[in-house]
Design an enzyme around this catalytic site. Structure first.
Site, PDB file in Angstrom:
ATOM      1  N   SER A  35      11.276   1.015  -4.484  1.00 54.12           N
ATOM      2  CA  SER A  35      12.057   1.403  -5.666  1.00 54.12           C
ATOM      3  C   SER A  35      13.554   1.274  -5.420  1.00 54.12           C
ATOM      4  O   SER A  35      14.087   1.782  -4.435  1.00 54.12           O
ATOM      5  CB  SER A  35      11.741   2.855  -6.050  1.00 54.12           C
ATOM      6  OG  SER A  35      10.392   3.006  -6.418  1.00 54.12           O
ATOM      7  N   HIS A  66      10.834  -1.819 -10.561  1.00 49.40           N
ATOM      8  CA  HIS A  66       9.994  -2.818  -9.903  1.00 49.40           C
ATOM      9  C   HIS A  66       9.847  -3.994 -10.866  1.00 49.40           C
ATOM     10  O   HIS A  66       9.115  -3.923 -11.846  1.00 49.40           O
ATOM     11  CB  HIS A  66       8.624  -2.226  -9.554  1.00 49.40           C
ATOM     12  CG  HIS A  66       8.683  -1.180  -8.482  1.00 49.40           C
ATOM     13  ND1 HIS A  66       8.317  -1.426  -7.178  1.00 49.40           N
ATOM     14  CD2 HIS A  66       9.088   0.107  -8.525  1.00 49.40           C
ATOM     15  CE1 HIS A  66       8.482  -0.311  -6.468  1.00 49.40           C
ATOM     16  NE2 HIS A  66       8.947   0.619  -7.267  1.00 49.40           N
ATOM     17  N   HIS A  88       1.323   0.419  -7.117  1.00 53.14           N
ATOM     18  CA  HIS A  88       1.008   1.735  -6.576  1.00 53.14           C
ATOM     19  C   HIS A  88      -0.363   2.232  -7.038  1.00 53.14           C
ATOM     20  O   HIS A  88      -0.804   1.932  -8.148  1.00 53.14           O
ATOM     21  CB  HIS A  88       2.054   2.769  -7.015  1.00 53.14           C
ATOM     22  CG  HIS A  88       3.455   2.430  -6.636  1.00 53.14           C
ATOM     23  ND1 HIS A  88       4.217   1.555  -7.382  1.00 53.14           N
ATOM     24  CD2 HIS A  88       4.239   2.846  -5.604  1.00 53.14           C
ATOM     25  CE1 HIS A  88       5.417   1.451  -6.819  1.00 53.14           C
ATOM     26  NE2 HIS A  88       5.455   2.212  -5.747  1.00 53.14           N
ATOM     27  N   TYR A  90      -0.999   5.232  -7.923  1.00 52.90           N
ATOM     28  CA  TYR A  90      -0.848   6.157  -9.047  1.00 52.90           C
ATOM     29  C   TYR A  90      -0.746   5.457 -10.400  1.00 52.90           C
ATOM     30  O   TYR A  90      -0.850   6.102 -11.450  1.00 52.90           O
ATOM     31  CB  TYR A  90       0.347   7.092  -8.844  1.00 52.90           C
ATOM     32  CG  TYR A  90       1.707   6.435  -8.794  1.00 52.90           C
ATOM     33  CD1 TYR A  90       2.313   5.911  -9.938  1.00 52.90           C
ATOM     34  CD2 TYR A  90       2.425   6.366  -7.602  1.00 52.90           C
ATOM     35  CE1 TYR A  90       3.567   5.325  -9.899  1.00 52.90           C
ATOM     36  CE2 TYR A  90       3.678   5.791  -7.544  1.00 52.90           C
ATOM     37  CZ  TYR A  90       4.246   5.277  -8.700  1.00 52.90           C
ATOM     38  OH  TYR A  90       5.484   4.701  -8.651  1.00 52.90           O
ATOM     39  N   GLU A  91      -0.545   4.145 -10.398  1.00 55.40           N
ATOM     40  CA  GLU A  91      -0.498   3.412 -11.661  1.00 55.40           C
ATOM     41  C   GLU A  91      -1.886   3.228 -12.270  1.00 55.40           C
ATOM     42  O   GLU A  91      -2.013   2.730 -13.386  1.00 55.40           O
ATOM     43  CB  GLU A  91       0.161   2.049 -11.452  1.00 55.40           C
ATOM     44  CG  GLU A  91       1.622   2.128 -11.058  1.00 55.40           C
ATOM     45  CD  GLU A  91       2.221   0.764 -10.762  1.00 55.40           C
ATOM     46  OE1 GLU A  91       2.459  -0.001 -11.715  1.00 55.40           O
ATOM     47  OE2 GLU A  91       2.429   0.466  -9.565  1.00 55.40           O
ATOM     48  N   ALA A 118      11.418   3.529  -0.776  1.00 54.73           N
ATOM     49  CA  ALA A 118      12.331   4.638  -1.035  1.00 54.73           C
ATOM     50  C   ALA A 118      11.545   5.912  -0.776  1.00 54.73           C
ATOM     51  O   ALA A 118      10.454   6.087  -1.319  1.00 54.73           O
ATOM     52  CB  ALA A 118      12.827   4.594  -2.479  1.00 54.73           C
ATOM     53  N   MET A 219       5.060   7.318  -1.749  1.00 58.28           N
ATOM     54  CA  MET A 219       3.841   7.072  -2.505  1.00 58.28           C
ATOM     55  C   MET A 219       3.335   5.645  -2.308  1.00 58.28           C
ATOM     56  O   MET A 219       2.753   5.057  -3.214  1.00 58.28           O
ATOM     57  CB  MET A 219       4.100   7.337  -3.991  1.00 58.28           C
ATOM     58  CG  MET A 219       4.692   8.704  -4.292  1.00 58.28           C
ATOM     59  SD  MET A 219       5.218   8.857  -6.020  1.00 58.28           S
ATOM     60  CE  MET A 219       6.131  10.406  -5.945  1.00 58.28           C
ATOM     61  N   SER A 220       3.563   5.084  -1.132  1.00 54.41           N
ATOM     62  CA  SER A 220       3.189   3.679  -0.906  1.00 54.41           C
ATOM     63  C   SER A 220       3.086   3.400   0.582  1.00 54.41           C
ATOM     64  O   SER A 220       2.941   4.306   1.398  1.00 54.41           O
ATOM     65  CB  SER A 220       4.252   2.755  -1.534  1.00 54.41           C
ATOM     66  OG  SER A 220       5.495   2.902  -0.846  1.00 54.41           O
ATOM     67  N   ASN A 243      16.405  10.745  -1.238  1.00 55.31           N
ATOM     68  CA  ASN A 243      16.554  12.155  -1.620  1.00 55.31           C
ATOM     69  C   ASN A 243      16.012  13.013  -0.476  1.00 55.31           C
ATOM     70  O   ASN A 243      15.187  12.552   0.313  1.00 55.31           O
ATOM     71  CB  ASN A 243      15.799  12.473  -2.914  1.00 55.31           C
ATOM     72  CG  ASN A 243      14.295  12.300  -2.768  1.00 55.31           C
ATOM     73  OD1 ASN A 243      13.793  11.173  -2.822  1.00 55.31           O
ATOM     74  ND2 ASN A 243      13.575  13.388  -2.579  1.00 55.31           N
ATOM     75  N   HIS A 257      13.304  10.274 -10.638  1.00 60.66           N
ATOM     76  CA  HIS A 257      13.086   8.872 -10.290  1.00 60.66           C
ATOM     77  C   HIS A 257      14.372   8.071 -10.466  1.00 60.66           C
ATOM     78  O   HIS A 257      14.661   7.151  -9.695  1.00 60.66           O
ATOM     79  CB  HIS A 257      11.970   8.288 -11.159  1.00 60.66           C
ATOM     80  CG  HIS A 257      11.597   6.883 -10.794  1.00 60.66           C
ATOM     81  ND1 HIS A 257      11.087   6.537  -9.557  1.00 60.66           N
ATOM     82  CD2 HIS A 257      11.685   5.714 -11.496  1.00 60.66           C
ATOM     83  CE1 HIS A 257      10.856   5.239  -9.516  1.00 60.66           C
ATOM     84  NE2 HIS A 257      11.212   4.718 -10.672  1.00 60.66           N
TER      85      HIS A 257
END
Length: 296
Positions: A35, A66, A88, A90-91, A118, A219-220, A243, A257
């Site tokens: 990201s 993306h 991802h 989660y998609e 990220a 998350m990846s 972050n 995000h």
């Protein structure tokens, strides 16, 4: 009806054949950009650009930040294939679909993959803007039932039971530190924790992940690293700390995000400098050094 948890080997080959038909370049290094890191693409020379939507069986990225393009070209004298945006779990995709691009890269002749992401900082010594070399990972979805290698094993890609003791290549890690030192860049070391997303962690989860030994969280990356190493590729992983993960319910801090994308873009110049140096000095691939043995 095709079970998306099991992707036929023919689908990987059809995707690879389509990509070959749209470029004369032969990539040996794969780049997966997280990201906010898409601007790295601008450093690639003589690019051949292919939209994900045009590649047979290739999943489409649906996340802001993306772009959803495959870019093949030259970077520091190396031929690279770069994913400008990853897919991802989660998609709504299966792990097999999420990692399809990695196996297609293998079929294209890629022997080394560089994974960037990220990430949130778990280690209190880290700061936003840091870059962390991934020495190892904790793949929580993978160890609780969504490992991308579950299902019938495709022997042409790798063994049924692969060993992952040195999944993130130590020699490439040492090279990354040499390049960072030569360019006065701070490069952290740490353990990446992979979660399914799409929610950011609760403060209690942040404290738990620290206890597990995590230094960054995202998350990846872990599924891609598993599949890449399973196929016999070298793997280098880099987290950009966009972050700091919040560990208290009393804090007034907020994370979004949009913040991740903004900080990701700010880190791009340093990450580009680091990646250019790594590519410039990268040693030749030696399949005999791979833990699982060389794969065809």
């Amino acid at each position: 009806m095709q079970d998306d948890h099991v992707i036929p080997e023919a689908h990987y080959r059809e995707a690879a054949d389509y990509i070959r038909s749209h470029t004369r370049q032969q990539p040996t290094i794969g780049l997966v950009l997280g990201s906010g890191l898409g601007p790295l693409i601008e450093a690639i020379e003589a690019p051949d650009v292919i939209d994900y939507a045009d590649i047979p069986h290739w999943p489409h990225s649906t996340v802001q930040g993306h772009a959803g393009r495959l870019v093949i070209g030259q970077l520091e004298g190396r031929t690279v294939v770069a994913m400008q945006g990853r897919i991802h779990f989660y998609e709504g995709y299966t792990m097999a679909q999420v990692t399809l691009p990695v196996r297609v890269m293998k079929l294209l002749g890629v022997d080394t993959v560089i994974l960037t992401n990220a990430a949130g900082g778990l280690n209190p010594a880290f700061s936003t803007g840091d870059i962390m070399l991934i020495n190892d990972h904790i793949n929580l979805p993978g160890i609780t039932g969504t490992n991308p290698l579950i299902g019938p094993n495709l022997e042409s890609f790798g063994p049924r039971f692969s060993i992952h003791t040195r999944m993130y290549n130590p020699a490439l890690g040492k090279l990354a530190h040499r390049v960072a030192g030569a360019n006065n860049l701070t490069l952290r070391d740490g353990i990446y924790v992979s979660l399914s997303g799409p929610t950011f962690e609760t403060p209690a989860e942040v404290r738990m992940l620290r206890l597990l030994g995590g230094d960054s969280v995202g998350m990846s990356t872990a599924p891609e690293a598993l599949v890449a190493y399973h196929t016999g590729m070298r793997v280098l992983g880099l987290s950009t700390i966009t972050n700091m993960s919040i560990d208290s319910t009393e804090t007034q801090e907020k994370v979004s995000h949009e913040d991740v994308l903004r900080l990701g873009r700010q880190i791009v110049p340093n990450l580009t400098l680091l990646l250019r140096g790594i590519l410039r000095d990268m040693p030749p691939f030696d399949p005999e050094e791979m833990e699982n043995g060389p794969h065809a």
